[in-house]
Design an enzyme around this catalytic site. Structure first.
Site, short mmCIF file in Angstrom:
data_model
loop_
_atom_site.label_atom_id
_atom_site.label_comp_id
_atom_site.label_asym_id
_atom_site.label_seq_id
_atom_site.Cartn_x
_atom_site.Cartn_y
_atom_site.Cartn_z
N GLU A 169 0.34 -1.54 0.17
CA GLU A 169 0.25 0.26 -0.25
C GLU A 169 0.63 0.96 -0.25
O GLU A 169 0.87 2.34 0.54
CB GLU A 169 -0.96 0.17 1.26
CG GLU A 169 -2.16 -1.66 1.64
CD GLU A 169 -3.39 -1.04 2.23
OE1 GLU A 169 -3.00 -0.15 2.65
OE2 GLU A 169 -4.14 -2.10 1.67
N GLU A 275 -5.39 -8.10 -0.73
CA GLU A 275 -6.09 -7.43 1.33
C GLU A 275 -7.73 -7.25 0.23
O GLU A 275 -7.95 -6.43 -0.17
CB GLU A 275 -6.07 -6.39 1.44
CG GLU A 275 -4.37 -6.57 1.71
CD GLU A 275 -3.90 -5.41 3.13
OE1 GLU A 275 -4.54 -4.47 3.38
OE2 GLU A 275 -2.39 -5.75 3.16
#
Length: 350
Positions: A169, A275
């Site tokens: 991320e 995710e």
């Protein structure tokens, strides 16, 4: 079959047939060719307490134990995304890898191999080292390249290794992320030309925002073994915090990953949803997750649920069993394990 899943199936929300679920539950499908590993989990813990560095094993952070691998092997989950912290594997920029932390990662890979699981190693650092952005004067690209060169030298060739997720991320990178990603890929390919490399995008790798933020992300790999990775959560702010109950459209998950999937198709890239997760007590969220997984599997795009592993306690998104009982999310994952995909998609067949 849990009461919650029975309710979910009874609502007719574009779920798979009850008969196929019972087939999986009975184990009759275990001997069949299940295709590639489309359903995985994030086995977190080694990246916990990032504000405590380096931290102490067993107090601040945890590594999974044999029982965790046994459980997922029994559930026919064959893919693990394994987060780790850069500051723990390399205490100072330019140093050699830290022996004790590396030993624990190797132990994790060994346990995975013993249970026929494959592992994606995920540097869980948000494009930063000790809070400083990769590509800044504090953390030059070469420092980032150097650590990935060392990691590939150390873990490359391990029988459980499936891929390198070079950064979790990235966000607010001021345009520095593509250069960082390319530096890591180049360094890895100096020592490992076989292992898949997973490339996440800026803005927290958001699948919904991907074309707007990462539409021009085009990393070069001489081995042609890149997989682009996005993340998706279903709450209003896309964060995965789920701070208040929400009623959501059953197709919300599909709608949030579709921009990423369309981008993959348009550019001829492989994809992965690294995710996603939902609260265990929200039927609307569970339905949206079920529909999303069906959509991803239609396109042969693997995914990894957040989260598994030690230390989660009563966290509503955790998928570890409680008091010997499977979580409702596991019932849904089980529906989507068997597939006829031979390689990572997206498949162009509608």
């Amino acid at each position: 079959m849990t009461t919650l899943l029975a309710r979910l199936l009874g609502r007719g929300r574009r779920t798979l047939a009850v008969a196929s679920l019972l087939l999986v539950a009975s184990g009759a499908a275990a001997d069949q060719d299940r295709g590639i590993a489309l359903i995985g989990v994030n086995m977190a813990g080694a990246e916990f307490a990032p504000h405590v560095l380096p931290g102490k094993l067993g107090r601040d952070y945890h590594f999974p134990e044999r029982r965790h691998f046994q459980y997922y092997q029994e559930k026919n989950v064959r893919l693990i995304r394994f987060p780790f912290k850069w500051e723990r594997v390399q205490r100072n920029l330019g140093d050699r890898l830290h022996f004790d932390y590396v030993r624990q990662i190797k132990k994790t890979l060994d346990l995975a191999a013993q249970h026929d699981l494959k592992v994606i190693l995920d540097m869980h650092n948000y494009a930063r080292y000790r809070g400083e952005l990769i590509g800044s004067r504090h953390v030059p690209y070469e420092s980032y390249a150097q650590v990935w060169r060392l990691l590939a030298e150390t873990f490359g060739g391990h029988p459980a290794l499936y891929g390198y997720d070079i950064m979790n991320e990235p966000h607010s990178t001021a345009g520095l992320w593509p250069g960082a990603a390319q530096a890591a890929v180049d360094a890895i390919r100096e020592v490992d030309s076989e292992t898949l490399i997973f490339i996440e995008g800026d803005r927290w790798a958001s699948a919904w925002h991907w074309p707007m933020i990462n539409g021009n992300l085009n990393i070069k790999d001489p081995a042609d073994r890149l997989v682009y990775e996005a993340h998706v959560y279903f709450d209003k702010d896309f964060s995965g915090r789920y701070q208040e109950p929400e009623q959501v459209d059953p197709m919300l998950g599909v709608n949030r990953v579709k921009p990423f999937v369309d981008w993959l198709k348009e550019n001829g890239h492989r994809g992965f949803i690294g995710e996603y997760g939902v609260p265990d007590d929200s039927l609307p969220m569970l339905v949206a997750m079920d529909n999303m997984l069906a959509y991803l599997n239609e396109h042969c795009i693997p995914s990894a649920y957040w989260a598994a592993g030690p230390g989660w306690g009563d966290y509503k998104m955790a998928i570890e069993p409680r008091k010997g009982q499977d979580r409702p999310q596991m019932d849904i994952l089980q529906k989507h394990i068997d597939n006829d995909c031979s390689e990572i998609g997206p498949s162009t067949q509608e």
